[in-house]
Design a protein around this motif. Structure first.
Motif, PDB file in Angstrom:
ATOM      1  N   LEU A 137       0.731  -1.088   0.204  1.00  0.00           N
ATOM      2  CA  LEU A 137       0.000  -0.080  -0.145  1.00  0.00           C
ATOM      3  C   LEU A 137       0.832   1.279   0.057  1.00  0.00           C
ATOM      4  N   SER A 138       0.319   2.541  -0.570  1.00  0.00           N
ATOM      5  CA  SER A 138       0.935   3.841  -0.518  1.00  0.00           C
ATOM      6  C   SER A 138       0.883   4.081   1.081  1.00  0.00           C
ATOM      7  N   GLY A 139       1.887   5.261   1.283  1.00  0.00           N
ATOM      8  CA  GLY A 139       1.703   5.828   2.663  1.00  0.00           C
ATOM      9  C   GLY A 139       0.143   6.206   3.183  1.00  0.00           C
ATOM     10  N   GLY A 140      -0.535   6.855   2.207  1.00  0.00           N
ATOM     11  CA  GLY A 140      -1.792   7.218   2.452  1.00  0.00           C
ATOM     12  C   GLY A 140      -2.867   6.151   2.829  1.00  0.00           C
ATOM     13  N   GLN A 141      -2.703   5.189   1.981  1.00  0.00           N
ATOM     14  CA  GLN A 141      -3.531   3.892   2.410  1.00  0.00           C
ATOM     15  C   GLN A 141      -3.425   3.229   3.405  1.00  0.00           C
ATOM     16  N   GLN A 142      -1.880   3.150   3.952  1.00  0.00           N
ATOM     17  CA  GLN A 142      -1.334   2.557   5.020  1.00  0.00           C
ATOM     18  C   GLN A 142      -1.935   3.263   6.199  1.00  0.00           C
ATOM     19  N   GLN A 143      -1.974   4.724   6.285  1.00  0.00           N
ATOM     20  CA  GLN A 143      -2.520   5.541   7.298  1.00  0.00           C
ATOM     21  C   GLN A 143      -4.003   5.427   7.354  1.00  0.00           C
ATOM     22  N   ARG A 144      -4.891   5.275   6.324  1.00  0.00           N
ATOM     23  CA  ARG A 144      -6.154   4.738   6.196  1.00  0.00           C
ATOM     24  C   ARG A 144      -6.431   3.471   7.156  1.00  0.00           C
ATOM     25  N   VAL A 145      -5.644   2.562   6.948  1.00  0.00           N
ATOM     26  CA  VAL A 145      -5.705   1.138   7.665  1.00  0.00           C
ATOM     27  C   VAL A 145      -5.513   1.332   9.138  1.00  0.00           C
ATOM     28  N   ALA A 146      -4.552   2.198   9.442  1.00  0.00           N
ATOM     29  CA  ALA A 146      -4.237   2.448  10.852  1.00  0.00           C
ATOM     30  C   ALA A 146      -5.324   3.149  11.454  1.00  0.00           C
ATOM     31  N   LYS A 170       0.289  16.961  -1.200  1.00  0.00           N
ATOM     32  CA  LYS A 170      -1.029  16.830  -1.594  1.00  0.00           C
ATOM     33  C   LYS A 170      -1.591  15.764  -0.963  1.00  0.00           C
ATOM     34  N   LEU A 171      -1.085  14.731  -0.650  1.00  0.00           N
ATOM     35  CA  LEU A 171      -1.680  13.643   0.093  1.00  0.00           C
ATOM     36  C   LEU A 171      -2.000  14.160   1.462  1.00  0.00           C
ATOM     37  N   ARG A 172      -1.337  15.043   2.056  1.00  0.00           N
ATOM     38  CA  ARG A 172      -1.573  15.502   3.458  1.00  0.00           C
ATOM     39  C   ARG A 172      -2.910  16.379   3.472  1.00  0.00           C
ATOM     40  N   LYS A 173      -3.230  16.836   2.359  1.00  0.00           N
ATOM     41  CA  LYS A 173      -4.107  18.015   2.470  1.00  0.00           C
ATOM     42  C   LYS A 173      -5.583  17.093   2.137  1.00  0.00           C
ATOM     43  N   ASP A 174      -5.606  15.959   1.262  1.00  0.00           N
ATOM     44  CA  ASP A 174      -6.465  15.163   0.936  1.00  0.00           C
ATOM     45  C   ASP A 174      -6.893  14.183   2.315  1.00  0.00           C
ATOM     46  N   MET A 175      -5.803  13.867   3.227  1.00  0.00           N
ATOM     47  CA  MET A 175      -6.010  13.210   4.372  1.00  0.00           C
ATOM     48  C   MET A 175      -6.759  14.076   5.583  1.00  0.00           C
ATOM     49  N   GLN A 176      -6.492  15.328   5.518  1.00  0.00           N
ATOM     50  CA  GLN A 176      -6.965  16.218   6.411  1.00  0.00           C
ATOM     51  C   GLN A 176      -8.402  16.325   6.366  1.00  0.00           C
ATOM     52  N   ASN A 177      -9.010  16.498   4.826  1.00  0.00           N
ATOM     53  CA  ASN A 177     -10.294  16.535   4.341  1.00  0.00           C
ATOM     54  C   ASN A 177     -10.991  15.104   5.072  1.00  0.00           C
ATOM     55  N   GLU A 178     -10.410  14.018   4.818  1.00  0.00           N
ATOM     56  CA  GLU A 178     -10.919  12.580   4.986  1.00  0.00           C
ATOM     57  C   GLU A 178     -10.902  12.345   6.580  1.00  0.00           C
ATOM     58  N   LEU A 179     -10.152  12.990   7.330  1.00  0.00           N
ATOM     59  CA  LEU A 179     -10.149  12.854   8.806  1.00  0.00           C
ATOM     60  C   LEU A 179     -11.242  13.663   9.200  1.00  0.00           C
TER      61      LEU A 179
END
Length: 204
Positions: A137-146, A170-179
């Motif tokens: 998995l990518s870093g962002g996907q691993q963080q979603r699993v965590a 870019k991924l950090r910005k996307d994950m901020q919204n996801e969180l």
């Protein structure tokens, strides 16, 4: 009424380093609270005291009106997501997320575990990834699993210690919204640590 209260928290480490001094916080149910500051200012120590990984030298921690200073981590209805995702490399995505449920003493049937894992996968936008190797998995996907693994036991409070620090911008910005979306959907109290002022203002 505050769900979580820190009152006069003081913690000194060996060598005389004072990590936190006279910290007072009142955190309400369903709140998204961000702690921001430079490295070494005591953000992570504060999280560790809430989680039960550290004991304050003085002061009290209250959860739902009950003092929990001496309560071990596994008896607190709190989970933590770290910057280093701490996934189990020998387990696939499904088993990583199910891990906490399996630790609950075998009380849940496999059908219920499967239902809740799939619910978490939908929540973090990873449906269909159940059998994937976490190392693929990518870093962002691993963080979603965590995050899914931390949420599956339905804690009242989720602690997030610089969870996006290892991701690109870019991924950090996307994950901020996801969180933020996950927090609104679940209604769980989030306490989020960052050294990034822009991220703090955006998230809170």
């Amino acid at each position: 009424m505050a769900s979580l209260s820190l009152r006069g928290i003081y913690k000194k480490y060996p060598g005389g380093v004072v990590a936190v001094s006279d910290v007072n916080l009142e955190i309400k149910d369903k709140e998204f609270l961000v702690l921001v500051g430079p490295s070494g200012c005591g953000k992570t120590t504060t999280l560790r005291i809430i989680a039960g990984f550290e004991t304050p030298d003085s002061g009290e921690v209250y959860f739902g009106g009950a003092k929990i200073n001496d309560l071990p981590p596994y008896k607190r209805n709190v989970n933590t997501v770290f910057q280093k995702y701490a996934l189990f490399p020998h387990l696939n995505v499904y088993e990583n997320i199910a891990f906490g449920l399996r630790l609950s003493g075998g009380k849940l049937k496999e059908e219920e575990i499967s239902r809740r894992v799939k619910e978490m996968l939908r929540l973090v936008n990873l449906s269909g990834f159940e059998r994937r190797d976490v190392n693929s998995l990518s870093g962002g996907q691993q963080q979603r699993v965590a995050i899914a693994r931390a949420l599956i036991n339905r804690p009242r409070v989720l602690l997030l210690d610089e969870p996006l620090g290892a991701l690109d911008l870019k991924l950090r910005k996307d994950m901020q919204n996801e969180l933020k979306n996950i927090q609104m959907q679940t209604g769980i109290t989030f306490i989020y640590v960052t050294h990034d002022q822009e991220e703090a203002l955006s998230m809170s």
